[in-house]
Design an enzyme around this catalytic site. Structure first.
Site, PDB file in Angstrom:
ATOM      1  N   ASP A 176       0.831  -1.198   0.000  1.00  0.00           N
ATOM      2  CA  ASP A 176       0.000   0.000   0.000  1.00  0.00           C
ATOM      3  C   ASP A 176       0.871   1.256   0.000  1.00  0.00           C
ATOM      4  OD1 ASP A 176      -2.281   1.528   0.050  1.00  0.00           O
ATOM      5  OD2 ASP A 176      -3.093   0.639   1.886  1.00  0.00           O
ATOM      6  N   GLU A 179       2.688   5.247  -3.838  1.00  0.00           N
ATOM      7  CA  GLU A 179       3.147   6.543  -4.334  1.00  0.00           C
ATOM      8  C   GLU A 179       3.219   7.482  -3.135  1.00  0.00           C
ATOM      9  OE1 GLU A 179      -0.541   6.828  -3.157  1.00  0.00           O
ATOM     10  OE2 GLU A 179      -0.051   5.378  -4.688  1.00  0.00           O
ATOM     11  N   ASP A 246      -8.894   4.288  -2.945  1.00  0.00           N
ATOM     12  CA  ASP A 246      -9.997   4.438  -1.991  1.00  0.00           C
ATOM     13  C   ASP A 246     -11.137   5.226  -2.639  1.00  0.00           C
ATOM     14  OD1 ASP A 246      -8.297   3.139  -0.326  1.00  0.00           O
ATOM     15  OD2 ASP A 246      -7.744   4.896   0.846  1.00  0.00           O
TER      16      ASP A 246
END
Length: 463
Positions: A176, A179, A246
Site C-alpha cells: 500500500d 506513491e 480508496d
C-alpha cells in the site's frame, strides 16, 4: 532490441509488441484466481480467523484473506503487534489448513518512533528533503518513506518482511501507499537515491514492487503477485496487481472503474482489481448500498482479481489503545453482512467464479506469455467491427466472454451490442444470437448480462 509497430497492426499486435519491450506479468498463482476477502480492518487475530472459519462453515469459496494496515506496533516496524496478533504462526497454519492464503499489508512509511528509524536514517535508507523537516506524512505519526530506489534500502526492508512475515508462511503482500503522498507543492523537495523526485518520482512504485518481487524470487517462489495502488511502465513484470484506490461507493464510481480497468489493461498492466462495493460511504444496512454492492460484486466476478474490500459504516468501536489499534475499523464486510438476499446473490457468483477457474487460467496464461489484457475493450477482439470501437458499456473477459455490467441504479434490462464475427450465447437463457446486432436482455438484480462465443463455456458459467 527494437520492437516495431506498423500502420495496420491490430490492437493485439500493438499490445504484444509493448509487452515484449516492457515485460509481462508472471503466471498468476492458482489461489489468486479465486475470491479475496478483505475489509478495513480486522482488529485482532481471532476476528480474522472467525471470518475465515465463517466462510468454511457456510461452504463458501475463499482463496485469500487480508490483514490490513496498522496491524503493526508502529509504521516502519513491519511485524505483527503481539498484543492483537499473539500467535501469527498458528494463525497462518490454520488458514493454510483451510486452503486460504494470508495477504499482509505493508506500508513504506517509517515512523520517527519506530525501532528501525535511527538505523535507516544513519544508513541513508530514507527519502531525503532539500529543505525543512524531513517528513512526508503525519498520519498516525510523523513518517518518511523508505527510499525504494536505493538497493540497500530495498534489501533492508525485505529482510524485515522476510523475518516477520515470509518465514511464517506469508506469500502475498499488499504494498500500500505505493506513491508517496506529497502535497502538490512538495515534489521538488524530495530527493531519492536515484535523483530528485521531479525527475525520477514515477519509478517509486516500480522499485517498491521490485523490493518484494526480488526477495520472494530469491527464496525460490514462482508466480509472484502483490497488490499495489499505482504502477508505472514495467511494474507488471514485478508481479504488480494494481487496484484503483480508496473510491466512493456509488454507481457513478462503478462506471469509472469500468473505464479504469480497461485503460489499465491496454496500458500494459493486465492485473487489475477494484474494491468491490467501493471504499467510502457504504452503510451496511442501506438498501441502496446493497444494490450497488450486488452489481459491483457481479462485475467483480469478471475482473482479473475478485476482491471484496471497503471501509463500511458505521465504524466499529476501537478495540485497543496501543500500537495500530488507534486506527479506525469499519463495519463488517463479509458476504453475509448485508442480509439473506445479498448473501444469496453473492454466493451464486462465488461459485460461478470457481467454475470459471479453468477458463481464467487460460486467459492468465495469455497475459503471462503475450501481455494480453484480461479485460479487453470490444475493439481489441473485433478490430474490423466499426461498432465495437464505439462501445463504452461492455467488455471482453478474455477472448470468449462478453460482459455487459449493470452500472445504473434501478436498471433491470439493458441494451447489448454483440460484435460481428461470432455467434453469441446468452449465458442465463441459453439463447443464441448472431453477432453484428444490438439486442435488449433482462437484467434482474441477480443477473449480469453475460455472453460467450463458446456454447460449452456457457454451460460451465451457468452451472
Amino acid at each position: 532490441m527494437d520492437y516495431w509497430i506498423t500502420a495496420g497492426d491490430t490492437p493485439a499486435e500493438i499490445e504484444e509488441a509493448y509487452a515484449k519491450a516492457t515485460g509481462t506479468v508472471p503466471m498468476m498463482p492458482d489461489y489468486a484466481m479465486g475470491f479475496w476477502q478483505c475489509k478495513l480492518r480486522y482488529q485482532t487475530q481471532e476476528e480474522l480467523l472467525e471470518v475465515a472459519r465463517g466462510y468454511k462453515k457456510r461452504g463458501l469459496p475463499i482463496s485469500v484473506i487480508v490483514v490490513d494496515f496498522f496491524h503493526w506496533p508502529l509504521q516502519g516496524e513491519w511485524k505483527f503487534d503481539p498484543t492483537y496478533w499473539p500467535d501469527p504462526d498458528a494463525m497462518i497454519a490454520e488458514l493454510k489448513e483451510m486452503g486460504i492464503e494470508l495477504m499482509v499489508s505493508i506500508w513504506p512509511t517509517v515512523d520517527y518512533r519506530s525501532e528501525n528509524f535511527q538505523e535507516m536514517l544513519r544508513k541513508g535508507y530514507l527519502i531525503r528533503t532539500e529543505r525543512g523537516f524531513r517528513i512526508a506524512m503525519d498520519y498516525q505519526g510523523n513518517t518518511i518513506h523508505y527510499d525504494a530506489t536505493n538497493p540497500g534500502a530495498r534489501e533492508y526492508v525485505w529482510k524485515k518482511a522476510k523475518q516477520n512475515y515470509y518465514d511464517k508462511g506469508v506469500r502475498i503482500f499488499w504494498l500500500d501507499e505505493a506513491e508517496p503522498e506529497y502535497s502538490v507543492y512538495d515534489f521538488d523537495n524530495y530527493r531519492y537515491y536515484l535523483g530528485p523526485d521531479v525527475q525520477v518520482g514515477n519509478i517509486y512504485p516500480v522499485m517498491y514492487a521490485k523490493t518484494f518481487f526480488d526477495g520472494m524470487k530469491a527464496e525460490g517462489q514462482e508466480n509472484i503477485i502483490n497488490l499495489l495502488r499505482c504502477a508505472w511502465a514495467g511494474s507488471q513484470k514485478y508481479g504488480a496487481l494494481v487496484w484503483s484506490g480508496d473510491i466512493h461507493s456509488d454507481f457513478q464510481t462503478l462506471r469509472n472503474q469500468y473505464a479504469a480497468g480497461l485503460n489499465m489493461g491496454i496500458a500494459g498492466i493486465p492485473w487489475w482489481t477494484t474494491d468491490i462495493g467501493g471504499f467510502h460511504g457504504g452503510w451496511i444496512d442501506d438498501p441502496k448500498f446493497h444494490e450497488v454492492l450486488v452489481r459491483w460484486f457481479e462485475y467483480g466476478t469478471f475482473c482479473p482479481v475478485m476482491r471484496l474490500h471497503g471501509d463500511r459504516e458505521p465504524h466499529k468501536p476501537q478495540y485497543g489503545t496501543t500500537g495500530g489499534a488507534t486506527c479506525r475499523s469499519g463495519a463488517d464486510n463479509e458476504v453475509w453482512s448485508y442480509g439473506p438476499e445479498v448473501e444469496k446473490i453473492c454466493t451464486k457468483y462465488l461459485f460461478l467464479r470457481e467454475r470459471m477457474r479453468p477458463y481464467i487460467t487460460e486467459i492468465m496464461r495469455e497475459a503471462h506469455e503475450k501481455g494480453s489484457p484480461v479485460m479487453r475493450p470490444l475493439f481489441y477482439g473485433f478490430p474490423e467491427d466499426t461498432e465495437a470501437w464505439n462501445d463504452h458499456q461492455e467488455y471482453l473477459f478474455g477472448g470468449k466472454v462478453l460482459v455487459a455490467p449493470v452500472m445504473y441504479e434501478g436498471m433491470t434490462e439493458r441494451k447489448v451490442y454483440l460484435p460481428a464475427g461470432a455467434r453469441w450465447t446468452h449465458v442465463w437463457s441459453g439463447k443464441e444470437y448472431e453477432g453484428g446486432q444490438f439486442i435488449t436482455v433482462a437484467a434482474p438484480l441477480d443477473e449480469i448480462p453475460v455472453f460467450t462465443s463458446d456454447s460449452a463455456l456457457a454451460e460451465v458459467i451457468r452451472g
